[in-house]
Design an enzyme around this catalytic site. Structure first.
Site, PDB file in Angstrom:
ATOM      1  N   HIS A  94      28.434  53.641  49.808  1.00 28.52           N
ATOM      2  CA  HIS A  94      28.530  54.724  48.813  1.00 28.52           C
ATOM      3  C   HIS A  94      29.969  54.919  48.349  1.00 28.52           C
ATOM      4  O   HIS A  94      30.235  55.023  47.142  1.00 28.52           O
ATOM      5  CB  HIS A  94      27.993  56.029  49.395  1.00 28.52           C
ATOM      6  CG  HIS A  94      28.199  57.214  48.508  1.00 28.52           C
ATOM      7  ND1 HIS A  94      27.302  57.571  47.514  1.00 28.52           N
ATOM      8  CD2 HIS A  94      29.205  58.127  48.446  1.00 28.52           C
ATOM      9  CE1 HIS A  94      27.746  58.642  46.888  1.00 28.52           C
ATOM     10  NE2 HIS A  94      28.902  59.004  47.435  1.00 28.52           N
ATOM     11  N   GLU A  95      30.903  54.968  49.297  1.00 32.72           N
ATOM     12  CA  GLU A  95      32.306  55.154  48.924  1.00 32.72           C
ATOM     13  C   GLU A  95      32.824  53.961  48.127  1.00 32.72           C
ATOM     14  O   GLU A  95      33.627  54.124  47.203  1.00 32.72           O
ATOM     15  CB  GLU A  95      33.160  55.389  50.171  1.00 32.72           C
ATOM     16  CG  GLU A  95      32.796  56.649  50.952  1.00 32.72           C
ATOM     17  CD  GLU A  95      32.747  57.906  50.096  1.00 32.72           C
ATOM     18  OE1 GLU A  95      33.479  57.980  49.079  1.00 32.72           O
ATOM     19  OE2 GLU A  95      31.962  58.809  50.426  1.00 32.72           O
ATOM     20  N   HIS A  98      32.113  54.209  44.500  1.00 28.94           N
ATOM     21  CA  HIS A  98      33.125  54.905  43.694  1.00 28.94           C
ATOM     22  C   HIS A  98      34.242  53.940  43.275  1.00 28.94           C
ATOM     23  O   HIS A  98      34.767  54.031  42.157  1.00 28.94           O
ATOM     24  CB  HIS A  98      33.719  56.067  44.485  1.00 28.94           C
ATOM     25  CG  HIS A  98      32.772  57.205  44.685  1.00 28.94           C
ATOM     26  ND1 HIS A  98      32.055  57.762  43.650  1.00 28.94           N
ATOM     27  CD2 HIS A  98      32.424  57.892  45.804  1.00 28.94           C
ATOM     28  CE1 HIS A  98      31.313  58.749  44.112  1.00 28.94           C
ATOM     29  NE2 HIS A  98      31.511  58.844  45.421  1.00 28.94           N
ATOM     30  N   HIS A 102      35.368  53.010  39.508  1.00 32.73           N
ATOM     31  CA  HIS A 102      36.757  53.040  39.057  1.00 32.73           C
ATOM     32  C   HIS A 102      37.127  51.728  38.373  1.00 32.73           C
ATOM     33  O   HIS A 102      37.755  51.723  37.305  1.00 32.73           O
ATOM     34  CB  HIS A 102      37.677  53.306  40.251  1.00 32.73           C
ATOM     35  CG  HIS A 102      39.098  53.571  39.866  1.00 32.73           C
ATOM     36  ND1 HIS A 102      40.154  53.428  40.741  1.00 32.73           N
ATOM     37  CD2 HIS A 102      39.661  53.956  38.691  1.00 32.73           C
ATOM     38  CE1 HIS A 102      41.284  53.722  40.129  1.00 32.73           C
ATOM     39  NE2 HIS A 102      41.017  54.041  38.893  1.00 32.73           N
TER      40      HIS A 102
END
Length: 226
Positions: A94-95, A98, A102
């Site tokens: 999940h991280e 991100h 980006h």
């Protein structure tokens, strides 16, 4: 009525947090193949998406996992960083979702990033401005109106955060399946863990909206008393 709504949201928030903690505790006991840790999962997902300028680091705390776009780091709590479980894999992916957002200039992430300095200012001053605005509502209503605008910015930030988190989870689940990290037995567990994590953001956004409505009603009611 508004106080009843606040109490309901507080109870829902508590229940969601407790359920999330229980889910992660249970799924932390379900191992993933090949002894892969959260760190391994994160690095593999980043590299599979052509991202080599992001560092995976361990940080203290529980559920403190986050991606920092300023220094290009995926920060994982030690339980996730060293963990070999479906919970650790879901959080790490999940991280990294991100980080992929980006790298691909995901619109909602860009919007949230632009709001950060504004919301940081608003969050620092909003409670003091609203308190002073309530006290001076009859003589200086513009102050409370300014406080409402500041609070509205924090509410907007909460709602912009929702698609960012949901999209990161969708990217994570798709990659976990594609990479063979999850299978027919573990896919639903990873999905469930991320779903409950997303619920915390939904509750926070709705709670912020309810609070904003309360301040607006307070302002309108105070002005009507003139």
């Amino acid at each position: 009525m508004i106080y009843v709504i606040f109490i309901v949201f507080a109870l829902i928030s508590f229940l969601v947090q407790k359920t999330l903690q229980n889910k992660f505790e249970n799924y932390s006991k379900v191992p993933i193949p090949n002894g892969l840790t959260g760190k391994d999962i994160a690095e593999r997902m980043l590299h599979d998406n052509g991202i080599y300028n992001v560092t995976v680091a361990a940080v203290d705390g529980k559920l403190t996992d986050h991606y920092n776009p300023e220094n290009h780091t995926v920060n994982l709590s030690r339980e996730v960083y060293f963990g070999n479980s479906i919970a650790a894999a879901a959080v790490a992916a999940h991280e990294c979702g991100h980080a992929v957002q980006h790298a691909t200039a995901y619109a909602f992430l860009n919007m949230r990033s632009k709001l950060v300095p504004i919301v940081s200012f608003a969050s620092h001053w909003v409670q003091w401005v609203l308190l002073a605005g309530i006290i001076l509502l009859q003589s200086f209503p513009q102050l409370m109106l300014f406080g409402i605008i500041l609070f509205a910015l924090t509410t907007l930030f909460s709602f912009v955060t929702l698609p960012v988190e949901i999209n990161a989870s969708a990217r994570a689940l798709a990659w976990l399946d594609r990479a063979g990290v999850t299978n027919v037995n573990t896919h639903d567990k990873a999905k469930d863990a991320l779903k409950w994590a997303a619920y915390t953001y939904v509750v926070a956004a709705l709670s912020s909206l309810a609070t904003l409505v309360y301040y607006i009603l307070l302002f309108v009611g105070g002005r009507n008393d003139d």
